[in-house]
Design an enzyme around this catalytic site. Structure first.
Site, PDB file in Angstrom:
ATOM      1  N   SER A  63     -33.749 110.372 102.062  1.00  0.00           N
ATOM      2  CA  SER A  63     -34.867 109.602 102.617  1.00  0.00           C
ATOM      3  C   SER A  63     -34.919 109.575 104.139  1.00  0.00           C
ATOM      4  O   SER A  63     -35.881 109.037 104.704  1.00  0.00           O
ATOM      5  CB  SER A  63     -34.833 108.165 102.086  1.00  0.00           C
ATOM      6  N   LYS A  66     -38.065 110.582 105.852  1.00  0.00           N
ATOM      7  CA  LYS A  66     -39.182 109.681 106.147  1.00  0.00           C
ATOM      8  C   LYS A  66     -39.305 109.373 107.643  1.00  0.00           C
ATOM      9  O   LYS A  66     -40.326 108.829 108.074  1.00  0.00           O
ATOM     10  CB  LYS A  66     -39.044 108.397 105.350  1.00  0.00           C
ATOM     11  N   SER A 123     -37.947 102.041 101.923  1.00  0.00           N
ATOM     12  CA  SER A 123     -37.803 103.473 101.659  1.00  0.00           C
ATOM     13  C   SER A 123     -38.627 103.918 100.458  1.00  0.00           C
ATOM     14  O   SER A 123     -38.175 104.700  99.623  1.00  0.00           O
ATOM     15  CB  SER A 123     -36.327 103.825 101.450  1.00  0.00           C
TER      16      SER A 123
END
Length: 397
Positions: A63, A66, A123
């Site tokens: 993640s 991101k 997230s």
């Protein structure tokens, strides 16, 4: 007798080698992040690397992907292509994302600011895709934007295949590249109003409010820490890009491939402690502070006022004398037209004759050639000893 003494000495030395030693806070290969597969520690203002370990190794970022997604959202906001109040309708594709999510329903509508909060704090994979589709039309088009940004930033060890970091072949980056895109994201200081949130709610007024808790627990427990992004998959293990600011000194630490959350947080903390204990920064210009004025020959505006596009500082070790560092302005001679983005000079910091940090300056707007009537008026003013026109307020970028 002598041989017996030699044997005892050898056994004594071996026993000493088996005694565990505490990790030292020194910038050696294994001193700060011994359990991470890859790591880097960086001063955000100057980009100076304070520590690194396998920082160019290509690894799955989970993640942490991101960070790039949030960067493109912030750029779209700055360019006026979207606004925080935009109502985003969720597609079937966005709602189908697994992993970390806020359980968006197909057809559900949510404001962009809440989608961004869901990504930064929780997230949320589904919110990442919904944002991407809102900005670029499709996730695939947004991923193309991500990879174009990769090239623009010089992230030579990175390739993205999706917006959220869910496992996919040929989706990778490096600790050094994560630091590069994190520095770029931090040029938008408002992002930390989201990434520093520890807990909040979405859909507060609905029957099914969603409780958000930051996946980066250090925002609550480490002084000055206000971002940026965690990551975890079975393949990537535990990852974190963390930033903390104390006074005017902001530091960024990245670890990839940690075996568990405790080791991840412990090694990030050790890296940040090392930076704050050993270094500080000497701030030379605050963002927006006037640096000087430049004459533009035959320009519609004959002078431009140059201001710092961002905080400009130099990194120094604690105990050093700030007077050893000198600021040097290196201006170019400008003739109209001066176009937006044209180089107009730089600010350098020099120590012992060597440049230790530098901020490039470019024009923030177009300054065309002056017309004949403007030139005649200027010549007349000079002949009559009248004051010149005031400089344009030109914030460089």
């Amino acid at each position: 007798m002598r041989s017996r003494l030699c044997v005892w000495a050898l056994l004594f030395c071996l026993s000493l080698s088996l005694i565990p030693r505490p990790a030292s806070a020194s910038a050696t290969e294994d001193g700060l992040a011994p359990k991470a597969k890859s790591a880097i520690l960086m001063d955000v203002d100057t980009g100076t690397v304070l520590y690194e370990k396998n920082s160019g190794e290509k690894l799955p970022p989970a993640s942490i992907t991101k960070i790039m997604t949030m960067l493109l959202v912030m750029e779209a906001l700055e360019d006026g292509k979207v606004s925080l109040g935009d109502q985003i309708r969720v597609s079937e594709h966005a709602a189908s994302m697994g992993g970390s999510q806020i359980f968006l329903e197909p057809g559900e509508v949510m404001e962009l600011r809440d989608m961004l909060k869901a990504v930064a704090v929780g997230s949320a994979n589904d919110a990442s895709v919904a944002l991407a589709e809102h900005i670029a039309g499709t996730e695939e088009a947004f991923v193309d934007m991500m990879n174009r940004k990769v090239k623009e930033l010089g992230m030579t060890g990175t390739r993205f295949q999706n917006t959220n970091g869910l496992p996919q072949s040929d989706h990778y980056t490096t600790a050094r590249d994560i630091a590069i895109m994190s520095r770029e994201l931090l040029k938008y200081p408002e992002i930390t109003t989201y990434t520093r949130i520890y807990e909040d709610h979405l859909r507060k007024d609905s029957k099914n409010p969603f409780w958000l808790v930051n996946t980066n627990r250090l925002v609550k427990f480490y002084e000055g820490l206000d971002g940026l992004k965690t990551g975890f998959t079975r393949e990537s293990k535990y990852c974190l890009a963390a930033t903390a600011k104390r006074k005017d000194f902001r530091v960024l630490a990245v670890v990839l491939g940690e075996p568990d959350v405790k080791d991840r947080n412990r090694e990030i903390t050790r890296m940040l402690d090392y930076a704050f204990n050993q270094f500080t920064n000497l701030v030379l210009y605050k963002k927006g502070q006037k640096i000087g004025e430049l004459r533009v020959d035959k320009g519609e505006k004959n002078r431009i006022e140059v201001r710092a596009p961002r905080q400009f500082s130099t990194l120094i070790r604690k105990g050093e004398n700030p007077k050893d560092y000198k600021t040097v302005l290196d201006w170019k001679r400008l003739s109209a037209p001066v176009r937006k983005g044209d180089s107009i000079g730089s600010v350098k910091v020099v120590k012992d004759g060597n440049t230790v940090s530098e901020m490039k300056l470019v024009s923030a707007r177009h300054n065309p050639k002056a017309g004949l009537w403007t030139i005649i008026k200027r010549c007349t003013k000079k002949m009559l000893f009248l004051p010149e026109e005031a400089p344009a307020d030109d914030l460089v970028s």
